[in-house]
Every structure is written in structure tokens, then in C-alpha cells.
Design an enzyme around this catalytic site. Structure first.
Site, short mmCIF file in Angstrom:
data_model
loop_
_atom_site.label_atom_id
_atom_site.label_comp_id
_atom_site.label_asym_id
_atom_site.label_seq_id
_atom_site.Cartn_x
_atom_site.Cartn_y
_atom_site.Cartn_z
N THR A 89 44.41 80.57 94.39
CA THR A 89 43.32 81.46 94.00
C THR A 89 43.31 82.77 94.79
OG1 THR A 89 40.98 81.51 93.39
CG2 THR A 89 41.52 80.54 95.54
N GLU A 140 30.04 94.25 90.12
CA GLU A 140 30.10 92.88 90.65
C GLU A 140 29.56 91.87 89.62
OE1 GLU A 140 31.57 91.67 93.10
OE2 GLU A 140 30.58 89.79 93.62
C1 DMJ Z 1 39.49 85.90 96.56
O1 DMJ Z 1 39.43 85.61 97.91
C2 DMJ Z 1 39.81 84.69 95.75
O2 DMJ Z 1 40.27 85.08 94.51
C3 DMJ Z 1 38.63 83.78 95.57
O3 DMJ Z 1 38.93 82.69 94.73
C4 DMJ Z 1 37.48 84.52 95.00
N1 DMJ Z 1 37.22 85.79 95.59
C5 DMJ Z 1 38.22 86.60 96.17
C6 DMJ Z 1 38.53 87.87 95.45
O4 DMJ Z 1 37.55 88.41 94.69
#
Ligand code: DMJ
Length: 643
Positions: A618, A507
């Protein structure tokens, strides 16, 4: 007005004189005017309206629901695309069924009004109400064929440079790559089948206990894994599964929930997932659901600055900040990660309010003073000032930067503010955060009021891809430099994988006390099926065609298969450094939406969702580049043709 004749009272009116009658009538008419004034002009008149007017008279204003033209265009859509994807027609997908669907999903302005407390934001919404109305009027006139202002799926398709699914669904000629792609597709099917069998309708699958998980991120909304999977299933050609998912959206996705949701998560997963499903398939169902949900998110912007708070009750519209966010602040990566979806909501609905809301955030961030040009992670939605000076390209900050460059690309490179903010931010990041380890690894440190924390989160590994896709639009003399920086960061993130026993990354990894891209704390050793490292492999492959990125992607597939695949799905693991793995019993929805999609794209030809036409939000949901001038030309052509 007729007075009933009373016994013993003369017809001249209860014995009143003419002047008295006149005064009485004047009083009566004054009273009536006052009542109606109260009914229509007092701030909280909705309840009164409900008492006095019939339900149909206070029916909600439709926010940009698809016009009949769109419906017809959808029904006329070249069959080969549906056949190619084996889509079953939506149940009873006739014009009238779709029309009633549009009606059902029209969003209640009345409800919005009711949810709002006074102040500036209420004025905004009232304004939006009137704008909404005019958008709706336009939609109605389009329905009658008089205007073409509403969104047309066919026009949108004609403005794409390439077919979304490529010449041959991105099928790679090279047999080894093809076999790898097939393997990823099998992983998706396996993850999906188990979700379907054990957790259908819940948000995520718990693969060890073989049940579903709901959690508290989505405010009572269900089916996060379904919404997150729609586009992945579709591009992989898993059509039976896609049709099951679509049917669930049609019959069971209930947006009238009343719980507390993360504005950010609902936006990136649900709104993003529904928008992408619409743009890929042209199915109005997804568009209507996205707009219905988008409307429910608007009250979160009801703050003195218009910076939304992190949590919203989807039923009441009340919003507040996360308890853990210092001094009631909002989080940069949350309020800064709405732009792409909200711009598309405006595009589809022809209602400017969504774009106005995110442009307001943009303007505030552009204007505010930034320490060393950096954007801290916490901002007060009340004062509009930074609350703490913690800067990170990983958690809390990450996708804000991503959405700057992607906003520019999605605007067909017309959004100059997004462009200049992105490149200035990147310069500040380079000047303050980019570091080289003693072993020669480039990494992004975190910044706490001027002090560097030599730690990089898995989340920050998306930045290889981000800096890569932005390289070409930087200053001429910096382009190669940006591409090199993107490659170096991606290399470092790959190192964080190769230096673990499982070949999966932790992580967070550190570059101090002798550590080089390894986790030093027990609490940082877990891997929860995150996509960011693979995401950067995919972009770097597309940008450079260096075969190492496909090899690194394949290493990740093997590691996922070996350590995360369990009898009934995929699970995160608690420690990437030990081979006797302990599973966390959670198949995250972003594994289906992002990790597996990026792997699939990595092993596909570049013409599957080409970057010339699409940006990924994202959560890896593809949203098309908006070609305003083409869409306008197309509208003119349509008018000429129909004249
Ligand atoms: C996702 O839900 C998206 O990429 C977000 O921007 C960050 N974290 C998670 C995946 O790790």
C-alpha cells in the site's frame, strides 16, 4: 566432591557417620537440581540466565538470516544486472563481511521473551521461539550445504516470469511518453536532492523552511524518506542516489529505537521498503534489516485475540490503542494491512510466526458476523467484536480491502480465503456503498450504521486500481462489470481534480447539497501530495491501454509542477481551489515512494515491474508473487545438480 581437610576433623568427614553423610549429599543434590530447575524452567528466567551464564551462551537465536549459500549466490549474481543499474558494490561486501552482517542483525529471542507479559500470546511466542530455533538450525545446516530450505535469491529470480526491470528498463518507444517519463525522473531527483541537502537522515523534508521533520509516527526510527525511496531510485536508474541511500541504511539505520510507533506505518514504509529493496537488488543488507524490524513488531500481537493494537514501543514491545480510536479499538486498515509484508517475512526467514500472526487476523475477520456483509472500521482487540458501525473504503478501512485481493494475487492465486473474502466484500460494497450522483458520477459513499454519508475521500480513490486488478479473477459474468466500475471510479476521482482550480484533488469531496465531486468544507480542501488518484491511473493504463490515463497523469504532473514545486522540494497545499496557493511545508515520504513511482510506471512500458510477477504494497513497494511450486521444483533441481 572433595572436602578440604580441617584441623582436628577426621578424614571420614567432620566426624559424621556414613548414613548422615548420605542424607547430606542427597540434600545437596536436591538443592542443585532445584536451582537449575529455576534457572531454566521458571517463566522469567532470562535475568537468572544472564547472571549464571556467559553472554555468548545466551546469544540470540538467528531468525532466518541469509545462509552462506544465499550470500554466495548474491555475489555470483549475474553482473549485468548490477552493471545495468550501476550499483557500487556494498562497502567491503565480501563473504565474511556479509556473514558478520548477518550475525549482527540476528534478532534476540531473549529480548522478545523479556518484552512479553504472560498469557496466551506469550505461549505463542514461546512456541515461536522453539520454531525460530529450528528455523535457525535449518539455516545453519544450509550454511553447511546440507539443505536448501532457506530462501535463495537466485531461485527466486528464476521463478519470475519476466526480468523485473523489463527488456530495456521499461523505456517507452514513443518519444513524447519518454520525455514525460524523463520529466518524472527529474522531479524525483529534485525531491531527493533537496531532501539530501536539507533533511538527510530525518523522516521528511520541510521544503519551505529547508529543514528536516521527524514526527512521531515511526517510534524514533529515522530516514523514512530514504527507505521509502530506495526502490523508486533503483527502478529509475538513479544509481548514485540509490547508492547513497543504501550506504545510509548500512551505516545509519538504527533499529534499536525506543519510541512509540504506528505499527501500520512502520510496516508499510520500513518493512515494505526494505523488502522491496531486497527483492529488487538481492542485497542481504535489506533483508536482514527487514527481518530485524519485523521481529520487533511481533509483541504488538500480544492481545487476547491476537489482533494487534495500533501503537507499539519498539524498545519495550508494549503496545496500546490510539487515544482517538473508540473504546481502545484497533483500526481495520491498520491490522488489515500487514498480510503481504508478514507473509514475505516468513518466506525469507523460514520462520512461520509472521504468517501465523496475520492468518490469525484473517481467520477472525472471516468468521465474525458482518453487518450487511460490510467490515466496520473499529474492532476490539480484547473481545474481537466490532466497536462501531462506520464503514469506509477511504481512511480507516481502505488498504484492508486492497490487501485481500493482493494477498490472493501474491499467493499465485492459491489463497482462496483471501479471494472469497475480497469478492464478498466487493459485493457488499456494491450493494451498500456504490452510488451514482445526479450528474452521473459513480462514487463510494461512507456508511454509518445504515446511514450513508455522501462523501468520498482522496484515499478511497485507490479503489479504481484495486477493483481493476481484481476484475479478471471475479466470476466470469462480472469481469467486464468490475472493469467498468473501476473505470467509473477512476473517472470520478479525475473529476475531483479537474473541478478544482489547481487541477489537484481535495482531501475529500462530496455529492450532496448540489456538490458533485467537490469539497464543501474548508477543512477538506487540502492536498498533501497523495498518490491514490495517480495510482488508479497507472493500473487502469496497464489494464486497458486507454491513452486518457496517461493524459490525466500528465495533467497531474503539470499541476504538481505549477503548485507544489517550490525552491527546495515539493510541498502539499492547503486549498486546491485557490490559485494563490499556501504551502504546508511538508514533502511527504509517500510522494517519493508512491506518487512519483506510479507516475514513472504510467509513462513506462508494462514490462517494468510487470503485474504478472509483482504486487505493490500500500506504500507502492513492489513485492514478488510467491510461486511455491516453482521454488520447490527449483530446489529439487538444485539438489539433483549437486548430487
Ligand atoms: C500512504 O502511506 C499509503 O498509501 C496508505 O495506505 C494510505 N495513505 C498514504 C498516502 O496517501
Amino acid at each position: 566432591m572433595v572436602f578440604r581437610k580441617l584441623p582436628g576433623v577426621s578424614a571420614s568427614g567432620m566426624g559424621l557417620r556414613l548414613s548422615q553423610k548420605f542424607v547430606f549429599l542427597l540434600f545437596l543434590s536436591g538443592l542443585v537440581t532445584l536451582c537449575f530447575g529455576a534457572l531454566f524452567f521458571l517463566p522469567d528466567s532470562v535475568r537468572l540466565k544472564r547472571i549464571f551464564l556467559s553472554k555468548t551462551e545466551i546469544q540470540p537465536v538467528t531468525v532466518g538470516s541469509g545462509s552462506e549459500n544465499d550470500v554466495r549466490e548474491h555475489l555470483k549474481r549475474p553482473k549485468d544486472q548490477d552493471q545495468q543499474r550501476g550499483m557500487t558494490p556494498g562497502k567491503g561486501e565480501t563473504g565474511s563481511k556479509l556473514k558478520s552482517l548477518n550475525r549482527k542483525s540476528s534478532v534476540s529471542h531473549e529480548a522478545t521473551e523479556e518484552r512479553l507479559a504472560g498469557g496466551k500470546a506469550q505461549e505463542d511466542l514461546t512456541l515461536s521461539g522453539s520454531k525460530t530455533e529450528s528455523a535457525s538450525e535449518k539455516a545453519t545446516s544450509t550454511d553447511r550445504g546440507a539443505s536448501s530450505d532457506t530462501f535463495s535469491f537466485q531461485k527466486f529470480q528464476r521463478c519470475l516470469l519476466k526480468p523485473a526491470l523489463g527488456r530495456d528498463n521499461g523505456n517507452p518507444a514513443d518519444p513524447r511518453t519518454n520525455a514525460r517519463r524523463e520529466k518524472v525522473k527529474e522531479m524525483m531527483k529534485f525531491a531527493w536532492d533537496n531532501y539530501k541537502q536539507y533533511a538527510w537522515g530525518k523522516n521528511e523534508l520541510r521544503p519551505l523552511t529547508k529543514n528536516g521533520h521527524i514526527g512521531n509516527m515511526f517510534g524514533g526510527l529515522r530516514g523514512a524518506s530514504i527507505i521509502d525511496s530506495l526502490d523508486t531510485l533503483y527502478i529509475m536508474g538513479l544509481m548514485e542516489e540509490y547508492n547513497d541511500a543504501k550506504e545510509w541504511v548500512q551505516t545509519s539505520l538504527d533499529l534499536n529505537s525506543n519510541g512509540e510507533a504506528s505499527l501500520f506505518e512502520v510496516n508499510i514504509r520500513y518493512v515494505g521498503g526494505l523488502l522491496a529493496a531486497y527483492y529488487l537488488t538481492g542485497d542481504e543488507l535489506f533483508k536482514n534489516k527487514a527481518m530485524e524490524l519485523g521481529e520487533k513488531l511481533l509483541p504488538a500481537f500480544n492481545t487476547p485475540t491476537g489482533i494487534p493494537r495500533g501503537v507499539i514501543n519498539l524498545g519495550s514491545g508494549t503496545s496500546w490503542s490510539w487515544g482517538w480510536a473508540s473504546a481502545g479499538s484497533s483500526i481495520l486498515a491498520e491490522f488489515g494491512t500487514l498480510h503481504l509484508e508478514f507473509v514475505h517475512l516468513t518466506e525469507l526467514s523460514n520462520n512461520p510466526i509472521y504468517k501465523e500472526k496475520v492468518m490469525n487476523i484473517r481467520k477472525l475477520l472471516n468468521k465474525i458476523e458482518k453487518p450487511h456483509g460490510l467490515y466496520p472500521n473499529f474492532l476490539s482487540p480484547v473481545s474481537g467484536n466490532w466497536v462501531q458501525h462506520h464503514v469506509s473504503i477511504g481512511g480507516l478501512g481502505d488498504s484492508f480491502y486492497e490487501y485481500l485481493i493482493k494477498s490472493y494475487l501474491m499467493s499465485d492465486k492459491t489463497d482462496e480465503d483471501a479471494k472469497s473474502m475480497y469478492y464478498s466484500a466487493l459485493e457488499a460494497i456494491e450493494a451498500n456503498l456504490v452510488q451514482k450522483s445526479p450528474g452521473g458520477l459513480t462514487y463510494l459513499a461512507e456508511w454509518r450504521g445504515g446511514i450513508l454519508d455522501h462523501k468520498m475521500g482522496h484515499l478511497a480513490c485507490f479503489s479504481g486500481g484495486m477493483i481493476g486488478i481484481g476484475a479478471d479473477d471475479g466470476a466470469q459474468e462480472k469481469r467486464q462489470h468490475y472493469l467498468d466500475l473501476a473505470a467509473e471510479i477512476t473517472h470520478t476521482c479525475h473529476e475531483s481534480y479537474t473541478r478544482s482550480n489547481t487541477k489537484l484533488g481535495p482531501e475529500a469531496f462530496r455529492f450532496d447539497s448540489g456538490a458533485e465531486a467537490t469539497a464543501t468544507r474548508l477543512s477538506d480542501r487540502y492536498y498533501i501530495l497523495r498518490p491514490e488518484v495517480i495510482e488508479s491511473y497507472m493500473y487502469m493504463w496497464r489494464l486497458t491501454h486507454d491513452p486518457k490515463y496517461r493524459e490525466w497523469g500528465w495533467e497531474a504532473v503539470e499541476a504538481l509542477e505549477q503548485h507544489c514545486r517550490v525552491e527546495s522540494g515539493f510541498s502539499g497545499i492547503r486549498d486546491v481551489y485557490t490559485m494563490t496557493v499556501s504551502h504546508d511545508n511538508m514533502q511527504q515520504s509517500f510522494f517519493l515512494s508512491e506518487t512519483l513511482k506510479y507516475l514513472y510506471l504510467l509513462f513506462s512500458d508494462d514490462d517494468l515491474l510487470p503485474l504478472e510477477d509483482w504486487v505493490f504494497n500500500t506504500e507502492a513497494h513492489p513485492l514478488p508473487i510467491i510461486r511455491k511450486s516453482c521454488l520447490q521444483d527449483e530446489a529439487t533441481l538444485d539438489k539433483t545438480a549437486s548430487a
